[in-house]
Design a protein around this motif. Structure first.
Motif, PDB file in Angstrom:
ATOM      1  N   THR A  46      33.133  36.278  18.163  1.00  0.00           N
ATOM      2  CA  THR A  46      34.214  35.720  17.348  1.00  0.00           C
ATOM      3  C   THR A  46      33.733  34.795  16.245  1.00  0.00           C
ATOM      4  OG1 THR A  46      34.454  33.822  18.834  1.00  0.00           O
ATOM      5  CG2 THR A  46      35.731  35.789  19.363  1.00  0.00           C
ATOM      6  N   GLY A  47      32.562  34.253  16.398  1.00  0.00           N
ATOM      7  CA  GLY A  47      32.080  33.279  15.428  1.00  0.00           C
ATOM      8  C   GLY A  47      32.589  31.880  15.690  1.00  0.00           C
ATOM      9  N   ASN A  48      33.429  31.723  16.745  1.00  0.00           N
ATOM     10  CA  ASN A  48      33.939  30.394  17.066  1.00  0.00           C
ATOM     11  C   ASN A  48      32.801  29.519  17.588  1.00  0.00           C
ATOM     12  OD1 ASN A  48      36.655  30.754  16.413  1.00  0.00           O
ATOM     13  ND2 ASN A  48      37.115  31.664  18.406  1.00  0.00           N
ATOM     14  N   PRO A  49      32.872  28.222  17.303  1.00  0.00           N
ATOM     15  CA  PRO A  49      31.803  27.321  17.756  1.00  0.00           C
ATOM     16  C   PRO A  49      31.729  27.234  19.269  1.00  0.00           C
ATOM     17  CG  PRO A  49      33.659  26.065  16.886  1.00  0.00           C
ATOM     18  CD  PRO A  49      33.923  27.497  16.541  1.00  0.00           C
ATOM     19  N   TYR A  50      30.520  27.087  19.783  1.00  0.00           N
ATOM     20  CA  TYR A  50      30.289  26.977  21.219  1.00  0.00           C
ATOM     21  C   TYR A  50      29.651  25.628  21.515  1.00  0.00           C
ATOM     22  CZ  TYR A  50      27.744  27.424  25.623  1.00  0.00           C
ATOM     23  OH  TYR A  50      27.229  27.205  26.874  1.00  0.00           O
ATOM     24  N   PHE A  51      30.284  24.882  22.417  1.00  0.00           N
ATOM     25  CA  PHE A  51      29.757  23.584  22.826  1.00  0.00           C
ATOM     26  C   PHE A  51      29.667  23.558  24.344  1.00  0.00           C
ATOM     27  CE2 PHE A  51      32.184  22.776  18.913  1.00  0.00           C
ATOM     28  CZ  PHE A  51      31.174  22.278  18.107  1.00  0.00           C
ATOM     29  N   PHE A  52      28.464  23.601  24.850  1.00  0.00           N
ATOM     30  CA  PHE A  52      28.289  23.631  26.308  1.00  0.00           C
ATOM     31  C   PHE A  52      28.821  22.350  26.949  1.00  0.00           C
ATOM     32  CE2 PHE A  52      25.626  22.413  29.989  1.00  0.00           C
ATOM     33  CZ  PHE A  52      26.003  23.422  30.847  1.00  0.00           C
ATOM     34  N   THR A  53      28.585  21.200  26.313  1.00  0.00           N
ATOM     35  CA  THR A  53      29.024  19.932  26.898  1.00  0.00           C
ATOM     36  C   THR A  53      30.549  19.867  27.025  1.00  0.00           C
ATOM     37  OG1 THR A  53      28.936  18.969  24.664  1.00  0.00           O
ATOM     38  CG2 THR A  53      27.014  18.623  26.111  1.00  0.00           C
ATOM     39  N   ARG A  54      31.237  20.565  26.117  1.00  0.00           N
ATOM     40  CA  ARG A  54      32.695  20.616  26.215  1.00  0.00           C
ATOM     41  C   ARG A  54      33.126  21.631  27.280  1.00  0.00           C
ATOM     42  NH1 ARG A  54      35.696  23.196  21.236  1.00  0.00           N
ATOM     43  NH2 ARG A  54      34.591  24.983  22.138  1.00  0.00           N
ATOM     44  N   GLY A 112      41.682  26.965  22.583  1.00  0.00           N
ATOM     45  CA  GLY A 112      40.969  25.705  22.742  1.00  0.00           C
ATOM     46  C   GLY A 112      39.603  25.694  22.093  1.00  0.00           C
ATOM     47  N   THR A 113      39.038  26.897  21.806  1.00  0.00           N
ATOM     48  CA  THR A 113      37.724  26.946  21.170  1.00  0.00           C
ATOM     49  C   THR A 113      37.801  26.731  19.662  1.00  0.00           C
ATOM     50  OG1 THR A 113      37.842  29.363  20.885  1.00  0.00           O
ATOM     51  CG2 THR A 113      36.845  28.516  22.929  1.00  0.00           C
ATOM     52  N   ALA A 114      39.005  26.793  19.120  1.00  0.00           N
ATOM     53  CA  ALA A 114      39.148  26.585  17.681  1.00  0.00           C
ATOM     54  C   ALA A 114      38.899  25.118  17.344  1.00  0.00           C
ATOM     55  CB  ALA A 114      40.542  26.994  17.224  1.00  0.00           C
ATOM     56  N   THR A 115      38.230  24.893  16.221  1.00  0.00           N
ATOM     57  CA  THR A 115      37.909  23.526  15.823  1.00  0.00           C
ATOM     58  C   THR A 115      39.171  22.730  15.544  1.00  0.00           C
ATOM     59  OG1 THR A 115      35.866  24.318  14.828  1.00  0.00           O
ATOM     60  CG2 THR A 115      36.600  22.104  14.215  1.00  0.00           C
ATOM     61  N   ASP A 116      40.091  23.293  14.764  1.00  0.00           N
ATOM     62  CA  ASP A 116      41.356  22.654  14.439  1.00  0.00           C
ATOM     63  C   ASP A 116      42.465  23.589  14.903  1.00  0.00           C
ATOM     64  OD1 ASP A 116      43.570  21.413  13.464  1.00  0.00           O
ATOM     65  OD2 ASP A 116      42.787  21.113  11.436  1.00  0.00           O
ATOM     66  N   THR A 117      42.927  23.409  16.129  1.00  0.00           N
ATOM     67  CA  THR A 117      43.842  24.359  16.763  1.00  0.00           C
ATOM     68  C   THR A 117      45.134  24.520  15.985  1.00  0.00           C
ATOM     69  OG1 THR A 117      42.947  23.775  18.922  1.00  0.00           O
ATOM     70  CG2 THR A 117      45.078  24.892  18.892  1.00  0.00           C
ATOM     71  N   VAL A 118      45.765  23.417  15.582  1.00  0.00           N
ATOM     72  CA  VAL A 118      47.062  23.486  14.894  1.00  0.00           C
ATOM     73  C   VAL A 118      46.955  24.258  13.582  1.00  0.00           C
ATOM     74  CG1 VAL A 118      48.908  22.136  13.852  1.00  0.00           C
ATOM     75  CG2 VAL A 118      47.805  21.332  15.959  1.00  0.00           C
ATOM     76  N   ALA A 119      45.906  23.962  12.820  1.00  0.00           N
ATOM     77  CA  ALA A 119      45.733  24.642  11.539  1.00  0.00           C
ATOM     78  C   ALA A 119      45.318  26.092  11.742  1.00  0.00           C
ATOM     79  CB  ALA A 119      44.696  23.905  10.703  1.00  0.00           C
ATOM     80  N   ALA A 120      44.495  26.342  12.760  1.00  0.00           N
ATOM     81  CA  ALA A 120      43.942  27.679  12.969  1.00  0.00           C
ATOM     82  C   ALA A 120      45.013  28.709  13.286  1.00  0.00           C
ATOM     83  CB  ALA A 120      42.902  27.626  14.079  1.00  0.00           C
ATOM     84  N   VAL A 121      45.960  28.373  14.164  1.00  0.00           N
ATOM     85  CA  VAL A 121      46.953  29.353  14.600  1.00  0.00           C
ATOM     86  C   VAL A 121      47.900  29.777  13.487  1.00  0.00           C
ATOM     87  CG1 VAL A 121      46.885  28.602  17.001  1.00  0.00           C
ATOM     88  CG2 VAL A 121      48.493  27.523  15.433  1.00  0.00           C
TER      89      VAL A 121
END
Length: 366
Positions: A46-54, A112-121
């Protein structure tokens, strides 16, 4: 702070394992995901950012909540809706419902993986990415993984119902892997005139009545902290750890709660079977040895004179024309109780015992 009722405690103990199973599986998944993605900072599909700590926090947390929700559904809904369904139908119907839960879980996780959820949807690109994700091999493999969790939790639920939650927990904890001595109260409860009833109804309808009968007698066992040890034909053997059985006279209260519960179902039994079954019971307490036994089929069993004695006491109910008999030893251990009164029927020599034993019946209970 009010104490939890036995029923509430039982429900909590049934729900928690679902949350634990989902939590464990999600931790394994999160660690596998980390191993597969390595040092990547985005999901290739998907190209969505991945953060293991999150993810190591949010994914197990979401899985825990999902598991607990499933546990609540099992205890408060599925156990009632599908109690008379076969195992295969339970699997089919529950899987359809769980499929909706899976989809909801994945949608929430994806958003939840989207950086800015409100704007992304609100962007078309987001939904294009979502389509790619939900039709990608990674999505399918995730779905299969979650399906395996569902199968494990369903298997757990069915095994727990089959052998009893307490027994299953004891197997897992290895509590009785080595024999343990403990004091317990036993109630041997036997249906009256069962042979006559079986002849009247026929074997199939008699078996159907037994299923209803045992189901209706089970709720008081829960309410009064008992454990169903065995079903033997038309007989039910109920056990309490000594403290639980003596507390508030629960072992006696359970019997009369069973009487009341069955009486409330009189119209159902009369309509379906043309009769209302009755029962009698004998109670005694003493030391037993508890442990696992068997190779091809393991069971946790109790051995000790207390079981034979309780069975002999129950066998005297017809002789005295009463529905409940208890040993003098149990009566003394119970002590004075405002909830019931006892009447001594004298000393009797029970078969298989050298010494005489006082037998009492309960003549009043509220």
């Amino acid at each position: 702070m009010p104490m939890l009722s036995p029923k509430a405690k039982r429900n909590i103990l049934h729900i928690l394992p679902f949350g634990v199973l989902w939590l464990v599986f999600s931790l394994v998944y999160t660690l596998l995901e980390r191993g597969l993605l390595g040092n990547l900072t985005y999901y290739p599909a998907t190209g969505n950012p991945y953060f293991f700590t999150r993810n190591i926090v949010t994914t197990p947390l979401a899985a825990l909540v999902t598991g607990l929700i499933m546990g609540v559904l099992e205890v408060f809904c599925f156990n009632k809706w599908f109690v008379k369904k076969s195992f295969s139908k339970k699997i089919l119907f529950k899987s359809l419902i769980y499929l909706l839960i899976i989809l909801l879980f994945l949608v929430i996780t994806f958003i939840g993986t989207a950086t800015d959820t409100v704007a992304a949807v609100s962007r078309k690109a987001f939904w294009n990415t979502a389509w790619v994700f939900f039709t990608d091999y990674a999505m399918l493999s995730t779905t299969v993984y979650i399906a395996s969790i569902i199968l494990v939790t369903q298997f757990y639920a069915e095994v727990s119902d089959s052998i009893g939650h307490a027994a299953l927990l004891n197997f897992f904890l290895g509590k009785y892997h080595r024999p343990v001595q403990e004091e317990r109260v036993f109630m041997f409860l036997d249906m009256r005139s069962s042979t006559t009833i079986a002849e009247k109804l026929g074997h199939v309808r008699y078996f159907e009545m037994l299923k209803e009968y045992f189901a209706d007698l089970s709720q008081p066992v829960i309410d009064y902290q008992g454990e169903i040890y065995q079903y033997a034909g038309d007989e039910m053997i109920i056990s309490w750890k000594l403290k639980a059985g003596l507390q508030n006279g629960d072992c006696i209260g359970c019997f009369f709660a069973m009487k009341r519960g069955l009486a409330q179902q009189a119209s159902k039994y009369e309509a379906r079977f043309g009769l209302l079954p009755g029962f009698k019971a004998g109670l005694h307490y003493g030391m037993v040895t508890t442990g696992e036994i068997g190779v091809l089929k393991k069971e946790i069993i109790f051995t000790g004179d207390v079981l034979n004695t309780a069975a002999r006491i129950q066998g005297l109910c017809n002789h005295f024309g009463v529905d409940i008999l208890i040993s003098g030893h149990l009566a003394k251990a119970l002590g004075p109780n405002l909830s019931f009164e006892t009447k001594s029927l004298g000393q009797h020599n029970l078969k298989g015992r050298d010494e005489h034993m006082e037998i009492l019946t309960v003549v009043f209970a509220i």
